[in-house]
Design a protein around this motif. Structure first.
Motif, short mmCIF file in Angstrom:
data_model
loop_
_atom_site.label_atom_id
_atom_site.label_comp_id
_atom_site.label_asym_id
_atom_site.label_seq_id
_atom_site.Cartn_x
_atom_site.Cartn_y
_atom_site.Cartn_z
N GLY A 1 100.25 30.31 59.10
CA GLY A 1 99.85 28.93 59.33
C GLY A 1 100.41 27.95 58.33
N ASP A 2 100.83 28.41 57.14
CA ASP A 2 101.43 27.49 56.16
C ASP A 2 102.85 27.92 55.77
N GLY A 3 103.44 28.84 56.55
CA GLY A 3 104.84 29.18 56.34
C GLY A 3 105.12 30.10 55.17
N ASN A 4 104.10 30.75 54.63
CA ASN A 4 104.24 31.61 53.46
C ASN A 4 104.27 33.08 53.89
N LEU A 5 105.37 33.75 53.59
CA LEU A 5 105.51 35.17 53.92
C LEU A 5 105.64 36.00 52.66
N HIS A 6 104.98 37.15 52.66
CA HIS A 6 105.25 38.19 51.68
C HIS A 6 106.23 39.13 52.37
N TYR A 7 107.48 38.93 52.01
CA TYR A 7 108.59 39.57 52.73
C TYR A 7 109.14 40.69 51.85
N ASN A 8 108.57 41.87 52.01
CA ASN A 8 108.81 42.97 51.08
C ASN A 8 109.63 44.08 51.72
N VAL A 9 110.36 44.79 50.87
CA VAL A 9 111.28 45.81 51.34
C VAL A 9 110.91 47.15 50.69
N GLN A 10 110.57 48.12 51.52
CA GLN A 10 110.22 49.46 51.06
C GLN A 10 111.42 50.38 51.21
N ALA A 11 111.57 51.32 50.31
CA ALA A 11 112.68 52.28 50.39
C ALA A 11 112.60 53.07 51.69
N PRO A 12 113.75 53.55 52.19
CA PRO A 12 113.72 54.40 53.38
C PRO A 12 112.84 55.63 53.18
N GLU A 13 112.32 56.14 54.25
CA GLU A 13 111.48 57.34 54.20
C GLU A 13 112.23 58.47 53.50
N GLY A 14 111.58 59.07 52.50
CA GLY A 14 112.17 60.22 51.82
C GLY A 14 113.14 59.89 50.71
N VAL A 15 113.44 58.60 50.49
CA VAL A 15 114.38 58.19 49.46
C VAL A 15 113.61 57.85 48.18
N ASP A 16 114.14 58.27 47.04
CA ASP A 16 113.49 57.97 45.76
C ASP A 16 113.42 56.46 45.55
N ALA A 17 112.22 55.96 45.35
CA ALA A 17 112.01 54.51 45.27
C ALA A 17 112.70 53.91 44.05
N LYS A 18 112.64 54.58 42.91
CA LYS A 18 113.28 54.03 41.71
C LYS A 18 114.79 53.92 41.90
N ALA A 19 115.38 54.94 42.49
CA ALA A 19 116.82 54.90 42.73
C ALA A 19 117.17 53.79 43.72
N PHE A 20 116.32 53.63 44.73
CA PHE A 20 116.57 52.58 45.72
C PHE A 20 116.53 51.20 45.06
N LEU A 21 115.53 50.97 44.24
CA LEU A 21 115.43 49.67 43.57
C LEU A 21 116.60 49.44 42.63
N ALA A 22 117.00 50.47 41.90
CA ALA A 22 118.11 50.33 40.96
C ALA A 22 119.39 49.92 41.69
N GLN A 23 119.59 50.44 42.89
CA GLN A 23 120.80 50.15 43.65
C GLN A 23 120.72 48.85 44.44
N TYR A 24 119.55 48.55 44.98
CA TYR A 24 119.48 47.50 46.00
C TYR A 24 118.69 46.25 45.60
N GLN A 25 117.92 46.29 44.52
CA GLN A 25 117.04 45.15 44.26
C GLN A 25 117.80 43.84 44.09
N SER A 26 118.81 43.83 43.26
CA SER A 26 119.56 42.59 43.03
C SER A 26 120.26 42.09 44.30
N PRO A 27 121.02 42.95 45.00
CA PRO A 27 121.66 42.44 46.23
C PRO A 27 120.67 42.01 47.30
N ILE A 28 119.55 42.72 47.44
CA ILE A 28 118.57 42.32 48.46
C ILE A 28 117.90 41.01 48.06
N ASN A 29 117.58 40.84 46.79
CA ASN A 29 117.02 39.56 46.35
C ASN A 29 117.97 38.41 46.68
#
Length: 481
Positions: free
Chosen positions: A390-418
């Motif tokens: 109703g006010d245009g505010n989204l929590h637009y979050n990205v979770q690592a693929p199923e079975g993929v190490d989350a820390k490794a995913f963030l290390a590789q993708y956080q900056s480009p996805i941001n």
């Protein structure tokens, strides 16, 4: 730290002890630790001391002492912020100034529909005191049991009632602020109309303590609704949700106080990690909207309006299924689904979070385009999209693929996805921070997307009010004195 610096710090601490007493100047590691790490545990800093004054006069005296000794101060409320805005840097030269002891409710005025509170009062306590007076304080968010009104004002917090009542800024009529020079500005007037010059109140709201320290505020109250009715509606897409929002506003007008969007994957996560919170429909749907009406007439009136709204939405094909809460317990269960999404995300593992806003009319297109871009850049990434449609505010979050190490995913993708998400927000004329503030997390990103004129104006304001850069430096805008 050099010997001279240590001597200067010791002198500063001794002066602070004279002002507030030794028990309110914390220097031992086990005492200061709770103040040095942010809520998400993304940032951990160091501090020469944690100061806990009891009133505005003590805050002002501490600020004057900090100016004399050139010690930067980091104001902190409930330490529930999500952008590192209340965490000191790692130098150990800054002092945290906690407002937790500024915790008095000074006045409740039902006729003026106002409540005057100090900065350290917890949000839930303000809500409770308002109810005792037969009034509603509508600011509501997940951390309301521990966040303070000072922090809410410093970040211009949003929450679930913005559609009807506005952000914290719209709920504030006046402030008491300690300036960077250690003076007290008392603007606790509680007026709806006051055209006597610059609106100083708005200078400090949303500034995250970088221009001064909010010590008290006059907040608006509203009549308690006679009834609240909650429903869940299942839809095929965010575009359908936008059309449904328009229909709900046409039917309900200002009675519509909540309109929350949740993707199917959000509710899958909640059900996975909190099994008692079951999916509310027999079959799965791409999107679910939680909507709430606050009616000043009666529950019967609100329920009848809801039924007519849902009947029309189903006939028009906007809504695929719907359920209206039949009791207070069921209504709370619906809200629990929404409020447990961040908790379920945390249980699922590290993720890339975005608190963004775009014009409401662009939300469907933004989600489609940005989802596709992320799928191309990070195949298998799972999108956790929810928020205050109703006010245009989204929590637009990205979770690592199923079975993929989350820390490794963030290390590789956080900056480009941001960068991908923020570029998309910018194209859609949005904001990279809707309700969490900039803090230290987004200070450089904000400078990247704002115009040179806007950044220059912000720095000029910072320079004018805090020329020594002692108020929460390194947050909101970069500035070198």
């Amino acid at each position: 730290m050099s010997e001279a610096a240590e001597t200067a710090t010791s002198s500063f601490i001794a002066a602070c002890v004279e002002i507030v007493g030794a028990q309110h100047v914390l220097t031992e590691a086990h005492d200061t630790a709770p103040y040095l790490t942010d809520w998400r545990r993304r940032y951990t800093g160091a501090a020469c001391a944690v100061l806990t004054p009891a009133n505005a006069e003590e805050v002002a005296a501490l600020v004057r002492t900090a100016v004399e000794h050139r010690v930067a101060l980091v104001p902190q409320g409930g330490n529930t912020g999500l952008a590192g805005g209340a965490t000191p840097d790692a130098s150990g030269t800054q002092a945290v100034l906690s407002v937790k002891r500024l915790n008095r409710i000074r006045d409740v005025d039902p006729h003026n529909n106002t409540i005057t509170v100090e900065a350290g009062v917890v949000l839930a306590e303000i809500q409770a005191r308002a109810r005792e007076a037969g009034r509603l304080f509508p600011l509501s968010l997940a951390a309301e049991g521990s966040c303070t009104i000072g922090g809410n004002l410093a970040t211009n917090a949003g929450g679930t009632g913005v559609l009807r009542y506005g952000n914290t800024r719209e709920l504030c009529l006046g402030l008491e602020v300690v300036t960077p020079q250690g003076e007290i500005w008392s603007g606790l007037r509680g007026l709806r109309k006051d055209n006597t010059g610059y609106d100083l109140r708005d200078v400090f709201i949303g500034a995250e303590g970088t221009l001064g320290i909010i010590t008290a505020a006059v907040m608006k109250l509203h009549p308690l609704p006679a009834a609240r009715v909650t429903a869940l509606a299942a839809l095929a897409s965010p575009h359908a949700a936008l059309h449904f929002l328009a229909l709900a506003q046409r039917f309900a007008g200002p009675l519509l106080t909540g309109f929350e969007l949740m993707s199917d994957f959000c509710l899958q996560l909640v059900n996975r990690h909190f099994p008692p919170m079951r999916y509310p429909f027999e079959s799965r749907h791409a999107q679910v909207v939680l909507l709430e009406l606050s009616d000043s007439e009666s529950e019967e009136h609100a329920r009848g309006l809801f039924e007519r709204l849902m009947e029309t939405a189903l006939q028009d094909g906007l809504v695929e299924d719907a359920v209206v809460a039949e009791s207070l317990a069921q209504s709370q269960a619906f809200w629990n689904l929404r409020e447990h999404i961040p908790l379920a995300q945390a249980e699922e593992g590290l993720n890339i979070k975005h608190d963004i806003a775009v014009p409401i009319s662009r939300i469907g297109t933004f989600i489609e385009e940005t989802d596709a871009a992320i799928a191309g850049a990070a195949p298998g990434a799972r999108m956790v999209t929810f928020g205050h449609l109703g006010d245009g505010n989204l929590h637009y979050n990205v979770q690592a693929p199923e079975g993929v190490d989350a820390k490794a995913f963030l290390a590789q993708y956080q900056s480009p996805i941001n960068r991908l998400v923020y570029d998309s927000v910018h194209r859609h004329h949005g904001s990279i921070s809707a309700e969490h503030g900039l803090g230290q997390l987004k200070v450089d990103d904000a400078a990247h997307y704002k115009s040179e004129v806007e950044v220059r104006l912000m720095r000029a304001l910072k320079h004018a009010l805090d020329p020594l850069n002692l108020m929460n430096p390194g947050k909101v805008v970069r500035f070198n004195p």
